[in-house]
Design a protein around this motif. Sequence first.
Motif, mmCIF file in Angstrom:
data_model
loop_
_atom_site.group_PDB
_atom_site.id
_atom_site.type_symbol
_atom_site.label_atom_id
_atom_site.label_comp_id
_atom_site.label_asym_id
_atom_site.label_seq_id
_atom_site.Cartn_x
_atom_site.Cartn_y
_atom_site.Cartn_z
ATOM 1 N N SER A 1 35.659 32.726 40.588
ATOM 2 C CA SER A 1 34.970 34.030 39.386
ATOM 3 C C SER A 1 34.496 34.946 41.248
ATOM 4 C CB SER A 1 34.025 33.476 39.097
ATOM 5 O OG SER A 1 33.543 32.704 39.105
ATOM 6 N N ILE A 2 34.175 36.122 40.562
ATOM 7 C CA ILE A 2 33.054 37.610 41.645
ATOM 8 C C ILE A 2 31.925 37.433 41.825
ATOM 9 C CG2 ILE A 2 34.252 39.475 40.231
ATOM 10 C CD1 ILE A 2 34.460 40.604 43.040
ATOM 11 N N HIS A 3 31.348 37.479 42.558
ATOM 12 C CA HIS A 3 30.029 38.031 42.128
ATOM 13 C C HIS A 3 29.196 38.929 43.626
ATOM 14 C CE1 HIS A 3 28.845 34.409 39.920
ATOM 15 N NE2 HIS A 3 29.820 34.115 39.946
ATOM 16 N N ILE B 1 20.609 51.053 56.173
ATOM 17 C CA ILE B 1 22.619 52.033 55.825
ATOM 18 C C ILE B 1 22.501 50.845 54.524
ATOM 19 C CG2 ILE B 1 24.639 51.616 56.605
ATOM 20 C CD1 ILE B 1 23.916 51.503 59.172
ATOM 21 N N PRO B 2 22.448 52.011 53.463
ATOM 22 C CA PRO B 2 23.346 51.073 52.376
ATOM 23 C C PRO B 2 24.059 50.123 52.314
ATOM 24 C CG PRO B 2 23.372 53.984 51.777
ATOM 25 C CD PRO B 2 22.761 53.254 53.571
ATOM 26 N N CYS B 3 24.067 48.881 51.102
ATOM 27 C CA CYS B 3 24.674 47.776 52.132
ATOM 28 C C CYS B 3 24.666 47.214 50.746
ATOM 29 C CB CYS B 3 24.222 46.937 52.632
ATOM 30 S SG CYS B 3 22.660 46.679 53.060
ATOM 31 N N ILE B 4 26.327 46.650 50.615
ATOM 32 C CA ILE B 4 25.921 45.730 49.340
ATOM 33 C C ILE B 4 27.460 44.504 49.656
ATOM 34 C CG2 ILE B 4 26.116 47.271 47.297
ATOM 35 C CD1 ILE B 4 29.329 47.421 47.234
ATOM 36 N N GLN B 5 27.107 43.370 49.559
ATOM 37 C CA GLN B 5 27.693 42.191 49.277
ATOM 38 C C GLN B 5 28.028 41.884 48.046
ATOM 39 O OE1 GLN B 5 27.261 37.499 51.323
ATOM 40 N NE2 GLN B 5 24.996 39.638 51.646
ATOM 41 N N VAL B 6 29.496 41.384 48.349
ATOM 42 C CA VAL B 6 30.666 41.282 46.728
ATOM 43 C C VAL B 6 31.183 39.776 47.820
ATOM 44 C CG1 VAL B 6 32.363 41.674 45.452
ATOM 45 C CG2 VAL B 6 30.636 43.306 45.665
ATOM 46 N N ARG B 7 31.331 38.643 46.836
ATOM 47 C CA ARG B 7 32.134 37.079 46.836
ATOM 48 C C ARG B 7 32.621 36.925 46.256
ATOM 49 N NH1 ARG B 7 31.724 35.556 52.842
ATOM 50 N NH2 ARG B 7 29.959 36.970 53.511
ATOM 51 N N THR B 8 33.870 36.763 46.550
ATOM 52 C CA THR B 8 34.239 35.639 45.125
ATOM 53 C C THR B 8 33.983 33.428 45.354
ATOM 54 O OG1 THR B 8 36.606 35.409 46.052
ATOM 55 C CG2 THR B 8 36.141 37.296 44.807
ATOM 56 N N ILE B 9 34.277 33.182 44.428
ATOM 57 C CA ILE B 9 33.875 31.463 44.973
ATOM 58 C C ILE B 9 35.515 31.298 45.400
ATOM 59 C CG2 ILE B 9 33.648 29.287 43.295
ATOM 60 C CD1 ILE B 9 31.405 31.070 42.320
ATOM 61 N N SER B 10 35.501 29.849 46.253
ATOM 62 C CA SER B 10 36.309 29.634 46.171
ATOM 63 C C SER B 10 36.489 27.729 45.995
ATOM 64 C CB SER B 10 36.911 29.523 48.203
ATOM 65 O OG SER B 10 35.908 29.095 48.918
ATOM 66 N N GLU C 1 41.888 37.104 43.854
ATOM 67 C CA GLU C 1 40.705 37.944 42.741
ATOM 68 C C GLU C 1 39.563 38.793 43.811
ATOM 69 O OE1 GLU C 1 40.468 38.132 39.539
ATOM 70 O OE2 GLU C 1 42.361 36.214 39.080
ATOM 71 N N LEU C 2 39.137 38.437 44.775
ATOM 72 C CA LEU C 2 38.517 39.758 45.836
ATOM 73 C C LEU C 2 39.522 40.599 46.508
ATOM 74 C CD1 LEU C 2 35.803 39.192 47.949
ATOM 75 C CD2 LEU C 2 37.304 38.778 49.848
ATOM 76 N N ASN C 3 40.689 40.344 47.082
ATOM 77 C CA ASN C 3 41.487 41.884 47.446
ATOM 78 C C ASN C 3 41.282 42.749 45.627
ATOM 79 O OD1 ASN C 3 42.104 41.618 50.086
ATOM 80 N ND2 ASN C 3 41.739 39.714 50.100
ATOM 81 N N THR C 4 41.780 42.018 45.031
ATOM 82 C CA THR C 4 42.407 42.550 43.825
ATOM 83 C C THR C 4 40.988 44.046 43.020
ATOM 84 O OG1 THR C 4 43.866 41.446 42.449
ATOM 85 C CG2 THR C 4 42.400 42.915 41.160
ATOM 86 N N TRP C 5 39.762 43.104 43.568
ATOM 87 C CA TRP C 5 38.643 43.892 43.286
ATOM 88 C C TRP C 5 38.748 45.500 43.889
ATOM 89 C CZ3 TRP C 5 34.108 44.969 45.701
ATOM 90 C CH2 TRP C 5 33.873 45.554 45.604
#
Length: 209
Positions: free
Chosen positions: A70-72, A166-175, A194-198
């Motif tokens: 799942s992605i967050h 600098i505008p920044c976002i962080q996206v992670r998938t659960i391993s 899932e991470l790379n698909t997103w």
Amino acid sequence: MKTLVVAATELEISASIPTLIETNTDYLVTGVGMVATAFSMGQHLSNNSYDLLINVGIAGTFNPYHQLGSIHRIKTDRIHEFGAENDQDFIPIDSLGFGNSVFVEILPQLSLPAEFYDIPYIDGITVNKAHGSEDSIKKIKNEYGLGLLESMEGAAFFYVANKLRIPCIQVRTISNLVERRNTENWNIPLALKELNTWLQSFVTVLQSS
């Protein structure tokens, strides 16, 4: 929008590199850990400017109800146990008056693709030692609850971006679930997929808008 994708290891973004190249999206592989992340980003950003920084990677969760893969998106990230001990008590660096331990997402003024806003928020902690002790895991759950992901770079990424504004976002998938170390329960291939698909979808839409 000039964008830089930041990852700790090439493994985490290797499937997306052709798409990053096609969309003229820069990427930076920093190496594992806070020190490597801060150094690599500082070095790179001293000679390059961006409208958006994106940190992507895999993470462990403290919530047994989370699904692997799942992605967050991380709203705030904390350098875990950055401070001083006072017998059985811990004093955060913030309370000591020598700095901050919590750093945050900064959204750009322009709207991002829906692929970002559709992701649920969660908080993160950044560690030098991935947790695998029942006692230390229980302590973290008691202090922060279950709504938490663990990485080894996230807070350092936010720190650099916040300092440079600098505008920044962080996206992670659960391993994996953060528990007594048991790699048989991990699913890194699913998390990477899932991470790379997103990521591929996100940068394609972002750079075409």
